[in-house]
Enzyme design. Structure first.
Site, PDB file in Angstrom:
ATOM      1  N   LYS A 140     -72.990   8.642 -17.998  1.00 47.94           N
ATOM      2  CA  LYS A 140     -72.901   8.884 -16.557  1.00 47.94           C
ATOM      3  C   LYS A 140     -73.793  10.057 -16.159  1.00 47.94           C
ATOM      4  CE  LYS A 140     -68.592   9.545 -17.164  1.00 47.94           C
ATOM      5  NZ  LYS A 140     -67.147   9.828 -17.025  1.00 47.94           N
ATOM      6  N   GLY A 179     -61.245  13.533 -10.593  1.00 48.37           N
ATOM      7  CA  GLY A 179     -60.736  12.320 -11.225  1.00 48.37           C
ATOM      8  C   GLY A 179     -61.702  11.158 -11.263  1.00 48.37           C
ATOM      9  N   THR A 180     -62.965  11.389 -10.932  1.00 45.37           N
ATOM     10  CA  THR A 180     -63.913  10.271 -10.922  1.00 45.37           C
ATOM     11  C   THR A 180     -64.114   9.683 -12.320  1.00 45.37           C
ATOM     12  OG1 THR A 180     -65.692  11.908 -11.021  1.00 45.37           O
ATOM     13  CG2 THR A 180     -65.197  10.963  -8.866  1.00 45.37           C
ATOM     14  N   GLY A 181     -64.158  10.547 -13.346  1.00 43.50           N
ATOM     15  CA  GLY A 181     -64.356  10.044 -14.701  1.00 43.50           C
ATOM     16  C   GLY A 181     -63.186   9.215 -15.192  1.00 43.50           C
ATOM     17  N   CYS A 182     -61.971   9.720 -14.949  1.00 37.73           N
ATOM     18  CA  CYS A 182     -60.766   8.966 -15.317  1.00 37.73           C
ATOM     19  C   CYS A 182     -60.740   7.625 -14.593  1.00 37.73           C
ATOM     20  CB  CYS A 182     -59.510   9.753 -14.943  1.00 37.73           C
ATOM     21  SG  CYS A 182     -59.378  11.392 -15.660  1.00 37.73           S
TER      22      CYS A 182
END
Length: 266
Positions: A175, A210-213
């Site tokens: 990412k 929390g974008t990665g989760c």
């Protein structure tokens, strides 16, 4: 409701990341979310204020009872903060669900900067869990830690993704949200398939907690529902962008996403 996803991760009391974000994501995408909690955090949009780790044997017990009764179509790991926890989770996956698609989000640092992975546990994560993964989803700083070198820069993404694949995962979704400039680049390297690169304009917002989760859980939901990896990633990226754009604006720091966007409830 299709696709049983077992989430092995820490809790975020603020509801923006961790198992709370994971459950919301899987549910919004039509799947069924189950959990094995690895840690409790006292957390809000300003940062992580406290952490209590769960005993590794109890983490394994959660995995065992869920898989044994409910079954599982995909597994997603998030915050695995210590070597004993990583070893317990990896052992449980090898013993109980070795053929189940596994999405590994190598969570190392919270959005506010608090460490969520002990430094001495990095090697265990790399050696014990990554070889089991269907896909691992690091951002650029996490990729750099896993590889032990600087991988920042758009021109290094393909080389870094291929190097990470050399550690054992079947695929790597690298990412590029940390890249400078106005564009995000994400890079997918998978064996037997040409690499895929997605680009999109950055969204100017502080509401990215929390974008990665969320992305990793959305990918896991897709795999659990029978999607191939590339369409699962494409759908997940679109879902996360929509959730950022519809963010409710809560908190004084890095605010949460709106995981319910598109459901007619927000």
């Amino acid at each position: 409701m299709k696709g049983r996803v077992l989430i092995v991760a820490g809790s975020d009391s603020g509801g923006g990341a961790g198992i709370q974000a994971d459950i919301k994501t899987v549910t919004a995408l039509g799947g069924f979310a189950m959990t094995a909690v690895t840690a409790l955090t006292a957390q809000n949009t300003l940062g992580v204020h406290g952490v209590i780790g769960i005993e590794p044997g109890f983490i394994r017990q959660q995995i065992e009872v869920v898989i044994g009764d409910l079954g599982v179509d995909a597994i997603k790991t998030g915050m695995l903060h210590s070597t004993p926890v990583i070893e317990a989770v990896a052992s449980a996956i090898r013993d109980l669900a070795p053929e189940t698609p596994l999405v590994v989000d190598p969570v190392m640092v919270a959005k506010g900067g608090a460490p969520l992975l002990e430094e001495e546990a990095v090697a265990t994560l790399r050696d014990a869990l990554l070889p089991l993964a269907t896909v691992v989803t690091p951002n650029l700083p996490e990729a750099g830690v896993l590889l032990g070198r600087d991988v920042s820069g758009r021109d290094r993404m393909e080389e870094a993704a291929n190097a990470l694949r050399g550690l054992g995962p079947a695929a790597v979704l690298l990412k590029g949200g940390h890249l400078p400039g106005s564009e995000i680049v994400d890079f997918l390297a998978a064996g037997g398939a040409p690499p895929v690169r997605w680009t999109a304009a950055k969204i100017d917002t502080r509401h990215t907690h929390g974008t990665g989760c969320t992305l990793a859980s959305a990918v896991a939901a897709g795999l659990a529902q029978g999607l191939a990896l590339e369409p699962a990633v494409s759908r997940a990226r679109n879902y996360v962008r929509g959730a950022i754009q519809a963010a409710p604006g809560y908190g004084a720091g890095h605010g949460p996403l709106n995981h319910a966007h598109g459901l007619g409830t927000a």
